[in-house]
Design an enzyme around this catalytic site. Structure first.
Site, PDB file in Angstrom:
ATOM      1  N   HIS B 192     -19.874 -10.791 -14.975  1.00 43.88           N
ATOM      2  CA  HIS B 192     -20.699  -9.614 -15.210  1.00 43.88           C
ATOM      3  C   HIS B 192     -21.835  -9.481 -14.211  1.00 43.88           C
ATOM      4  O   HIS B 192     -22.231  -8.377 -13.868  1.00 43.88           O
ATOM      5  CB  HIS B 192     -21.214  -9.623 -16.653  1.00 43.88           C
ATOM      6  CG  HIS B 192     -20.194  -9.092 -17.617  1.00 43.88           C
ATOM      7  ND1 HIS B 192     -20.158  -9.445 -18.933  1.00 43.88           N
ATOM      8  CD2 HIS B 192     -19.171  -8.228 -17.434  1.00 43.88           C
ATOM      9  CE1 HIS B 192     -19.159  -8.807 -19.524  1.00 43.88           C
ATOM     10  NE2 HIS B 192     -18.537  -8.078 -18.637  1.00 43.88           N
ATOM     11  N   GLU B 433      11.291  13.096   2.492  1.00 42.82           N
ATOM     12  CA  GLU B 433      11.246  11.804   3.176  1.00 42.82           C
ATOM     13  C   GLU B 433      12.599  11.429   3.753  1.00 42.82           C
ATOM     14  O   GLU B 433      12.737  10.409   4.413  1.00 42.82           O
ATOM     15  CB  GLU B 433      10.723  10.704   2.234  1.00 42.82           C
ATOM     16  CG  GLU B 433      11.499  10.579   0.943  1.00 42.82           C
ATOM     17  CD  GLU B 433      10.893   9.582  -0.039  1.00 42.82           C
ATOM     18  OE1 GLU B 433      10.120   8.717   0.381  1.00 42.82           O
ATOM     19  OE2 GLU B 433      11.221   9.673  -1.231  1.00 42.82           O
ATOM     20  N   ASP B 457       8.432   6.932   5.067  1.00 49.16           N
ATOM     21  CA  ASP B 457       9.886   6.922   4.923  1.00 49.16           C
ATOM     22  C   ASP B 457      10.540   7.976   5.801  1.00 49.16           C
ATOM     23  O   ASP B 457      11.620   7.754   6.336  1.00 49.16           O
ATOM     24  CB  ASP B 457      10.289   7.104   3.453  1.00 49.16           C
ATOM     25  CG  ASP B 457      10.362   5.759   2.730  1.00 49.16           C
ATOM     26  OD1 ASP B 457      10.505   4.728   3.436  1.00 49.16           O
ATOM     27  OD2 ASP B 457      10.270   5.735   1.497  1.00 49.16           O
ATOM     28  N   CYS B 504       1.744  12.781   1.615  1.00 46.92           N
ATOM     29  CA  CYS B 504       1.177  11.629   0.901  1.00 46.92           C
ATOM     30  C   CYS B 504       1.433  10.313   1.629  1.00 46.92           C
ATOM     31  O   CYS B 504       1.122   9.250   1.112  1.00 46.92           O
ATOM     32  CB  CYS B 504       1.706  11.562  -0.523  1.00 46.92           C
ATOM     33  SG  CYS B 504       3.468  11.256  -0.627  1.00 46.92           S
TER      34      CYS B 504
END
Lengths: 89, 574
Positions: B192, B433, B457, B504
């Site tokens: 913590h 892709e 890809d 992406c």
């Protein structure tokens, strides 16, 4: 007494935050219930945060919740929901 | 003499300054006679008084932390309060006092040690991190019993604090203006104290092991990014770290500046800058960096390292959790993308000579239909909890898309018949892709709501080069013109049929190359959360018009090298 088994789906296990919420809810909302949590051969007091933490419930592990006392069905529903949920860190 | 130490990086940042040493507060091993009261009743009274005091102190600390750092961090002290009320903890202490005739200090200390030992046996870093919390609580109780002042630091100048360990209470009380960083011998990144240091923005390195003899005021460097600590650094090292510190500060101010800003080009064209995530733990970074949404949620993590498939309910909870945390911002969830290169015990996968050209992703899902249906049902049920976009990976033909859509339609009908509410506005997309999908984009665009280009890809399948093969890295560098042309085809088809298209893959977060995508009419870029502020700041410098000029120039070039040189150049001119 009622009894139900849950599988933990929270990816980081049943760690401090959910355990604290579970224990505080058990103490505040169900003062007259006895709450027992079982994992393997360990049986602990579900109203003790230290007990819950030392149980070390991890992702994908199964725990059984045993409740007896006033409003035990409601307690099973409310407290069991903590085991079935995903929690913030 | 210069000494370099390596510890665990617990809170990022670089600090340089004089050291201030905190001596560990001692718990009397041999308590003073007046504490060895003969009567257990008196000891128990001592204890309960200290306990009530502790509850008050922790309540104050919790409220202060809540006001300064928010509810999540205050949770640390909420758990301390819960332990101070813990029936088993208190029963054990009472037993030690009344039955074993221990004094209050020893009873508290031994009870703490008992639970610490039990926590050690859990053998899980997250649970073992709580050991420090128990130490903190016991420490507080003992100080209250002994009537000690709770230690506060009185620093004369901004310093780096060195300690054996810092409790969460001590960390939360650190003065941000005076504490440049802290280093400790013990501790873990999940303790913590480390969590608090991160939210206080104080660099920290923990778990350094025994610190060498330090002199108060010695010059010291703390690198909270790598976990390196340098004592008495030489001039050249010092200047190296001064640069590193400035770079870090600049980056942080960029993040602060752009985290809440809209993502727009200089001429005001909005672009969605979203984040890629692979687990729920990644969500924090998504929120800190102010992503406009999640552009790729890889669901594989849920399916790996376990003996049986995640149930529909479990998946539903995970998807719902992410959608709710994103509060209405779009979330693209990609259906399972695995193949023969991964061992998943409950899915029978044939050994394949070329798993990356084998039964994977949508191909696998269409063969193992029950697996796919379960995921689809979970997604549909979650759809009413936010803005869901479902993305199908590795689609090569329209037949595959239609087969998947048929399954989705059947599951939708089932839900509607049984009266389960699902959203009508979720979107369906395919990954671009495989070159085939890019070349057929005109057909695909008529049957989906969006495209998402996976540059990694798409490059692998366009170049016929395994991206794991290190001797072929030259085929994966940058953005190949052939790949750019395929993306251009997909973007044109998207525009013609009025659907949106995003990227992406890794290149979406490339600070030099991303403008080419904007230039092609791509409206969403999804990247690692940490890249978001930089890309957003660069986006604000370019116009759509110039980006489209760069894109048309680049797609006519002969090599990725040429595109890279060109884009580095234009960026510096603009």
């Amino acid at each position: 007494m009622n009894r139900k088994t849950y599988t933990i789906i929270n990816p980081t296990g049943f760690h401090t935050r959910p355990a604290r919420l579970f224990v505080d809810t058990a103490n505040e909302q169900f003062p007259d219930c006895q709450v027992t949590v079982i994992k393997g051969d360990k049986v602990i007091n579900g109203k003790s945060l230290l007990h819950m933490l030392t149980l070390g419930v991890k992702y994908q592990e199964q725990v059984t919740l045993e409740i007896s006392g006033d409003e035990e069905d409601k307690a099973q529903e409310v407290l069991g929901a903590f085991f079935e949920a995903i929690h913030h860190e | 003499m210069t000494v370099t130490l390596q510890g665990i990086p617990a809170s990022p940042g670089v600090a340089i300054g004089p050291v201030y040493i905190i001596e560990p507060t001692t718990i009397s091993q041999h308590p003073s006679p007046e504490l060895c009261a003969n009567s257990p009743e008196v000891e128990w009274q001592h204890f309960t008084k200290a306990l009530e005091q502790a509850k008050e102190q922790v309540t104050v600390l919790r409220d202060k932390t809540q006001a300064e750092l928010g509810t999540e961090k205050a949770e640390i002290f909420a758990s301390h309060l819960s332990i101070l009320r813990d029936p088993e903890f208190l029963a054990e202490i009472k037993k030690k006092i009344t039955e074993e005739h221990k004094n209050a200090v020893m009873a508290a200390k031994e009870t703490g040690d008992l639970f610490i030992e039990l926590l050690r046996q859990v053998q899980d870093e997250l649970f073992m991190g709580r050991i420090h919390d128990i130490e903190d609580i016991v420490h507080r109780l003992v100080q209250n019993i002994q009537g000690d002042e709770l230690g506060t630091l009185h620093l004369q100048q901004p310093s780096i604090v060195a300690a054996k360990d810092l409790t969460p209470s001590e960390t939360a009380s650190l003065d941000r203006a005076m504490v440049l960083a802290f280093i400790t011998e013990g501790g873990s990144a999940l303790s913590h104290s480390s969590i608090l240091a991160r939210s206080l923005g104080i660099p920290a390195v923990v778990g350094l092991g025994p610190l060498p003899d330090l002199h108060e005021g010695s010059s010291i460097i703390v690198d909270g990014i790598t976990g390196t600590v340098i004592i008495n650094p030489q001039a050249d090292i010092l200047s190296e770290y001064e640069q590193k510190r400035s770079a870090y500060i600049e980056e942080q101010s960029l993040i602060r500046h752009y985290a809440g800003k809209p993502s727009v080009t200089r001429d005001g064209v909005p672009i969605e800058i979203a984040a890629n995530i692979g687990s729920l733990q990644d969500l924090d970074g998504v929120l800190t960096n102010g992503a406009d949404g999640i552009g790729l949620f890889r669901t594989e993590f849920m399916f790996m390292d376990r003996p049986s498939m995640p149930s529909e309910d479990e998946q539903f909870e995970v998807y719902k959790f992410v959608l709710q945390r994103m509060k209405g911002k779009p979330v693209v969830i990609r259906t399972l993308d695995v193949g023969g290169d991964k061992q998943i015990p409950y899915i029978e996968l044939e050994q394949e000579a070329n798993p990356f050209l084998g039964v994977r992703a949508i191909r696998l899902c269409l063969q193992k239909e029950a697996l796919f249906r379960t995921q689809i049902r979970a997604l549909l049920r979650a759809s009413s909890f936010g803005k869901l976009r479902i993305l199908l990976p590795m689609v090569a033909t329209l037949e595959e898309l239609r087969a998947a859509k048929k399954i989705i339609a059947e599951e939708t009908t089932n839900f509607k018949q049984s009266g389960i509410s699902i959203s009508d506005s979720w979107e369906l997309g395919v990954m671009i892709e495989i070159p085939s999908a890019a070349l057929l984009a005109n057909h695909f665009a008529q049957e989906v709501d969006f495209f998402s280009v996976g540059t990694n890809d798409l490059t692998q399948y366009t170049m016929a080069a395994d991206r794991m093969n290190r001797s072929l890295t030259y085929l994966h560098q940058g953005l190949a013109p052939a790949v750019l042309q395929l993306i251009e085809l997909a973007a044109k088809a998207a525009r013609a049929h009025d659907i949106w298209i995003g990227v992406c893959g890794e290149l979406a977060g490339d600070p030099e190359l991303f403008p080419l995508f904007i230039g092609l009419g791509i409206t969403e870029l999804s990247m690692g959360p940490a890249s978001i502020p930089r890309i957003r700041s660069r986006l604000a410098q370019i116009t759509l018009h110039e980006a489209s000029q760069w894109a048309s120039q680049a797609s006519a070039m002969e090599s990725s090298e040429a595109i890279h040189t060109y884009m580095t150049g234009v960026f510096h001119e603009s």
